[in-house]
Design a protein around this motif. Structure first.
Motif, PDB file in Angstrom:
ATOM      1  N   LEU A 188       1.496   2.431  15.226  1.00 44.42           N
ATOM      2  CA  LEU A 188       1.845   2.982  13.922  1.00 44.42           C
ATOM      3  C   LEU A 188       0.903   4.141  13.634  1.00 44.42           C
ATOM      4  CD1 LEU A 188       3.682   2.573  11.415  1.00 44.42           C
ATOM      5  CD2 LEU A 188       1.786   1.276  10.399  1.00 44.42           C
ATOM      6  N   ALA A 189       1.475   5.345  13.542  1.00 46.32           N
ATOM      7  CA  ALA A 189       0.698   6.549  13.267  1.00 46.32           C
ATOM      8  C   ALA A 189       0.987   6.994  11.838  1.00 46.32           C
ATOM      9  CB  ALA A 189       1.053   7.649  14.254  1.00 46.32           C
ATOM     10  N   CYS A 190      -0.064   7.051  11.023  1.00 45.84           N
ATOM     11  CA  CYS A 190       0.039   7.480   9.624  1.00 45.84           C
ATOM     12  C   CYS A 190      -0.898   8.672   9.455  1.00 45.84           C
ATOM     13  CB  CYS A 190      -0.339   6.357   8.675  1.00 45.84           C
ATOM     14  SG  CYS A 190       0.582   4.819   8.906  1.00 45.84           S
ATOM     15  N   GLY A 191      -0.370   9.864   9.667  1.00 39.74           N
ATOM     16  CA  GLY A 191      -1.219  11.053   9.672  1.00 39.74           C
ATOM     17  C   GLY A 191      -2.178  10.994  10.844  1.00 39.74           C
ATOM     18  N   ALA A 192      -3.467  11.160  10.570  1.00 35.77           N
ATOM     19  CA  ALA A 192      -4.474  11.121  11.635  1.00 35.77           C
ATOM     20  C   ALA A 192      -4.805   9.693  12.048  1.00 35.77           C
ATOM     21  CB  ALA A 192      -5.734  11.847  11.178  1.00 35.77           C
ATOM     22  N   ALA A 193      -4.464   8.721  11.236  1.00 37.60           N
ATOM     23  CA  ALA A 193      -4.774   7.323  11.549  1.00 37.60           C
ATOM     24  C   ALA A 193      -3.711   6.749  12.472  1.00 37.60           C
ATOM     25  CB  ALA A 193      -4.858   6.510  10.265  1.00 37.60           C
ATOM     26  N   ARG A 194      -4.162   6.081  13.507  1.00 38.91           N
ATOM     27  CA  ARG A 194      -3.232   5.508  14.487  1.00 38.91           C
ATOM     28  C   ARG A 194      -3.752   4.147  14.934  1.00 38.91           C
ATOM     29  NH1 ARG A 194      -2.305   5.953  20.222  1.00 38.91           N
ATOM     30  NH2 ARG A 194      -0.065   6.070  20.744  1.00 38.91           N
ATOM     31  N   SER A 195      -2.890   3.140  14.917  1.00 34.83           N
ATOM     32  CA  SER A 195      -3.266   1.797  15.331  1.00 34.83           C
ATOM     33  C   SER A 195      -2.192   1.259  16.264  1.00 34.83           C
ATOM     34  CB  SER A 195      -3.409   0.892  14.102  1.00 34.83           C
ATOM     35  OG  SER A 195      -3.876  -0.377  14.467  1.00 34.83           O
ATOM     36  N   CYS A 196      -2.629   0.573  17.341  1.00 33.90           N
ATOM     37  CA  CYS A 196      -1.698   0.111  18.370  1.00 33.90           C
ATOM     38  C   CYS A 196      -1.937  -1.351  18.715  1.00 33.90           C
ATOM     39  CB  CYS A 196      -1.846   0.946  19.635  1.00 33.90           C
ATOM     40  SG  CYS A 196      -1.373   2.683  19.459  1.00 33.90           S
ATOM     41  N   ALA A 197      -0.913  -1.964  19.264  1.00 28.01           N
ATOM     42  CA  ALA A 197      -1.007  -3.328  19.776  1.00 28.01           C
ATOM     43  C   ALA A 197      -1.421  -3.249  21.232  1.00 28.01           C
ATOM     44  CB  ALA A 197       0.330  -4.035  19.621  1.00 28.01           C
ATOM     45  N   THR A 198      -2.716  -3.148  21.471  1.00 28.12           N
ATOM     46  CA  THR A 198      -3.192  -2.849  22.818  1.00 28.12           C
ATOM     47  C   THR A 198      -3.542  -4.076  23.644  1.00 28.12           C
ATOM     48  OG1 THR A 198      -5.427  -2.582  21.904  1.00 28.12           O
ATOM     49  CG2 THR A 198      -4.085  -0.594  22.144  1.00 28.12           C
ATOM     50  N   SER A 199      -3.951  -5.153  22.994  1.00 22.80           N
ATOM     51  CA  SER A 199      -4.430  -6.307  23.738  1.00 22.80           C
ATOM     52  C   SER A 199      -3.434  -7.450  23.689  1.00 22.80           C
ATOM     53  CB  SER A 199      -5.773  -6.785  23.177  1.00 22.80           C
ATOM     54  OG  SER A 199      -6.135  -8.025  23.756  1.00 22.80           O
ATOM     55  N   PRO A 200      -3.094  -8.033  24.840  1.00 24.60           N
ATOM     56  CA  PRO A 200      -2.176  -9.177  24.836  1.00 24.60           C
ATOM     57  C   PRO A 200      -2.879 -10.502  24.555  1.00 24.60           C
ATOM     58  CG  PRO A 200      -2.710  -8.584  27.084  1.00 24.60           C
ATOM     59  CD  PRO A 200      -3.403  -7.571  26.198  1.00 24.60           C
ATOM     60  N   ASN A 201      -4.186 -10.472  24.273  1.00 19.97           N
ATOM     61  CA  ASN A 201      -4.948 -11.708  24.133  1.00 19.97           C
ATOM     62  C   ASN A 201      -4.520 -12.535  22.916  1.00 19.97           C
ATOM     63  OD1 ASN A 201      -6.463 -11.043  26.395  1.00 19.97           O
ATOM     64  ND2 ASN A 201      -8.041 -10.005  25.215  1.00 19.97           N
ATOM     65  N   CYS A 202      -3.883 -11.919  21.951  1.00 17.80           N
ATOM     66  CA  CYS A 202      -3.473 -12.665  20.756  1.00 17.80           C
ATOM     67  C   CYS A 202      -2.206 -13.465  20.995  1.00 17.80           C
ATOM     68  CB  CYS A 202      -3.251 -11.701  19.589  1.00 17.80           C
ATOM     69  SG  CYS A 202      -1.743 -10.710  19.753  1.00 17.80           S
ATOM     70  N   ASN A 203      -1.560 -13.255  22.113  1.00 21.35           N
ATOM     71  CA  ASN A 203      -0.228 -13.804  22.308  1.00 21.35           C
ATOM     72  C   ASN A 203      -0.231 -15.322  22.427  1.00 21.35           C
ATOM     73  OD1 ASN A 203       0.857 -11.305  22.211  1.00 21.35           O
ATOM     74  ND2 ASN A 203       1.211 -11.092  24.406  1.00 21.35           N
ATOM     75  N   THR A 244       0.876  -1.179   0.000  1.00 21.90           N
ATOM     76  CA  THR A 244       0.000   0.000   0.000  1.00 21.90           C
ATOM     77  C   THR A 244       0.903   1.215   0.000  1.00 21.90           C
ATOM     78  OG1 THR A 244      -1.671  -1.185   1.293  1.00 21.90           O
ATOM     79  CG2 THR A 244      -1.868   1.203   1.181  1.00 21.90           C
ATOM     80  N   ARG A 245       1.041   1.847  -1.148  1.00 19.83           N
ATOM     81  CA  ARG A 245       2.031   2.912  -1.296  1.00 19.83           C
ATOM     82  C   ARG A 245       1.518   4.252  -0.783  1.00 19.83           C
ATOM     83  NH1 ARG A 245       1.688   3.663  -7.865  1.00 19.83           N
ATOM     84  NH2 ARG A 245      -0.448   4.485  -7.913  1.00 19.83           N
ATOM     85  N   GLY A 246       2.447   5.181  -0.646  1.00 25.33           N
ATOM     86  CA  GLY A 246       2.090   6.573  -0.404  1.00 25.33           C
ATOM     87  C   GLY A 246       1.853   6.957   1.036  1.00 25.33           C
ATOM     88  N   ARG A 247       2.149   6.073   1.999  1.00 27.52           N
ATOM     89  CA  ARG A 247       1.917   6.409   3.404  1.00 27.52           C
ATOM     90  C   ARG A 247       3.153   7.066   4.003  1.00 27.52           C
ATOM     91  NH1 ARG A 247      -0.265   1.505   6.828  1.00 27.52           N
ATOM     92  NH2 ARG A 247       1.646   0.481   6.110  1.00 27.52           N
ATOM     93  N   THR A 248       2.929   7.957   4.952  1.00 26.43           N
ATOM     94  CA  THR A 248       4.004   8.513   5.774  1.00 26.43           C
ATOM     95  C   THR A 248       3.654   8.175   7.214  1.00 26.43           C
ATOM     96  OG1 THR A 248       4.435  10.305   4.206  1.00 26.43           O
ATOM     97  CG2 THR A 248       5.262  10.589   6.450  1.00 26.43           C
ATOM     98  N   CYS A 249       4.430   7.279   7.815  1.00 26.28           N
ATOM     99  CA  CYS A 249       4.052   6.714   9.116  1.00 26.28           C
ATOM    100  C   CYS A 249       5.233   6.748  10.081  1.00 26.28           C
ATOM    101  CB  CYS A 249       3.589   5.266   8.947  1.00 26.28           C
ATOM    102  SG  CYS A 249       2.258   5.015   7.748  1.00 26.28           S
ATOM    103  N   SER A 250       4.897   6.683  11.375  1.00 28.40           N
ATOM    104  CA  SER A 250       5.928   6.740  12.405  1.00 28.40           C
ATOM    105  C   SER A 250       5.517   5.893  13.603  1.00 28.40           C
ATOM    106  CB  SER A 250       6.143   8.189  12.852  1.00 28.40           C
ATOM    107  OG  SER A 250       7.014   8.253  13.968  1.00 28.40           O
ATOM    108  N   THR A 251       6.519   5.317  14.271  1.00 32.57           N
ATOM    109  CA  THR A 251       6.300   4.631  15.540  1.00 32.57           C
ATOM    110  C   THR A 251       6.959   5.403  16.679  1.00 32.57           C
ATOM    111  OG1 THR A 251       8.293   3.264  15.334  1.00 32.57           O
ATOM    112  CG2 THR A 251       6.270   2.392  14.356  1.00 32.57           C
ATOM    113  N   ALA A 252       7.212   6.695  16.455  1.00 24.86           N
ATOM    114  CA  ALA A 252       7.965   7.500  17.424  1.00 24.86           C
ATOM    115  C   ALA A 252       7.277   7.568  18.780  1.00 24.86           C
ATOM    116  CB  ALA A 252       8.178   8.907  16.874  1.00 24.86           C
ATOM    117  N   GLU A 253       5.945   7.631  18.805  1.00 28.08           N
ATOM    118  CA  GLU A 253       5.233   7.721  20.084  1.00 28.08           C
ATOM    119  C   GLU A 253       5.357   6.447  20.895  1.00 28.08           C
ATOM    120  OE1 GLU A 253       1.180   8.946  19.771  1.00 28.08           O
ATOM    121  OE2 GLU A 253       1.609  10.426  18.215  1.00 28.08           O
ATOM    122  N   ASP A 254       5.302   5.308  20.199  1.00 23.56           N
ATOM    123  CA  ASP A 254       5.300   4.015  20.870  1.00 23.56           C
ATOM    124  C   ASP A 254       5.730   2.968  19.850  1.00 23.56           C
ATOM    125  OD1 ASP A 254       4.483   1.474  21.944  1.00 23.56           O
ATOM    126  OD2 ASP A 254       3.124   2.509  23.298  1.00 23.56           O
TER     127      ASP A 254
END
Length: 217
Positions: A112-127, A98-108
């Protein structure tokens, strides 16, 4: 007589000459399971100062628009993924599906923050403990292990990744709340992004600054 002998000598030399024409490969976006570096294990770089497709970093960036280098010779993105291309992930150009993204993991590291979109690994249930085999790649370093062990992190949906057999730490990988993955693997150039492939056997496709790779769990 001398002129005839000279012409005969030149004609014979020309017939014996085998001339090699350099071949320049372009982007092949139509082959599923292909290789961003030509054949797997290729040694050219994926961009930047080298030729397209290999194990070197694609170059630094401040935004996806700055990733203008030629794409890799081949891609692990599927045939139907028409928007494959470069994104800027943590200030490195990454060829992804998926091209054209500008993303950062600087906060955590697990977000992964890509502009206004932000997604995190919040739940340990998948482990879960898991092992992964390197099914294919497109120019990752030959030293990168073919067998990996995934050990769950305690407070997030993620794993410490080690080399099976030696317990050498390779990096970390997180599964984000949108289902995608973000990994930090220094020997592949830094931050990688990816997703689970639609297949009967669980497979992850990760795109890193140095190369793309497919892991089978």
């Amino acid at each position: 007589m001398k002129r005839a002998l000279l012409l005969f000598t030149l004609s014979f030399a020309a017939a014996a000459c085998r001339c090699y024409v350099p071949v320049i490969e372009g982007l092949d976006s139509g082959t599923a399971g292909g290789s961003a570096a030509g054949t797997a294990g290729g040694g050219a770089t994926a961009g930047g100062t080298g030729t397209a497709g290999g194990s070197g970093s694609a170059g630094a960036c401040g935004s996806a628009a700055q990733c203008t280098q030629p794409g890799p010779a081949m891609s692990l993105c599927s045939f139907g993924q028409t928007d494959a291309g470069y994104s800027c992930i943590d200030s490195e150009c990454v060829f992804e599906c998926t091209r054209g993204r500008t993303c950062s993991t600087a906060e955590d590291a697990g977000c992964l923050a890509c502009g206004a979109a932000r997604s995190c690994a919040t739940s340990p249930n998948c482990n879960r403990n898991a092992v992964a085999a390197l099914d294919s790649d497109n120019g990752c370093p030959m030293s990168f292990p073919s067998g990996l062990t995934l050990t769950p992190l305690a407070n997030a949906c993620g794993w410490t990744v080690t080399e099976t057999g030696t317990t050498r730490t390779v990096g970390t990988v997180y599964q984000l709340d949108d289902g995608d993955f973000v990994a930090h693997i220094a020997e592949l150039g830094g931050t990688c992004v990816g997703f689970a492939l639609a297949s009967q056997v669980e497979r992850w496709l990760l795109s890193c600054p140095a190369c793309q790779l497919e892991l089978r769990l």
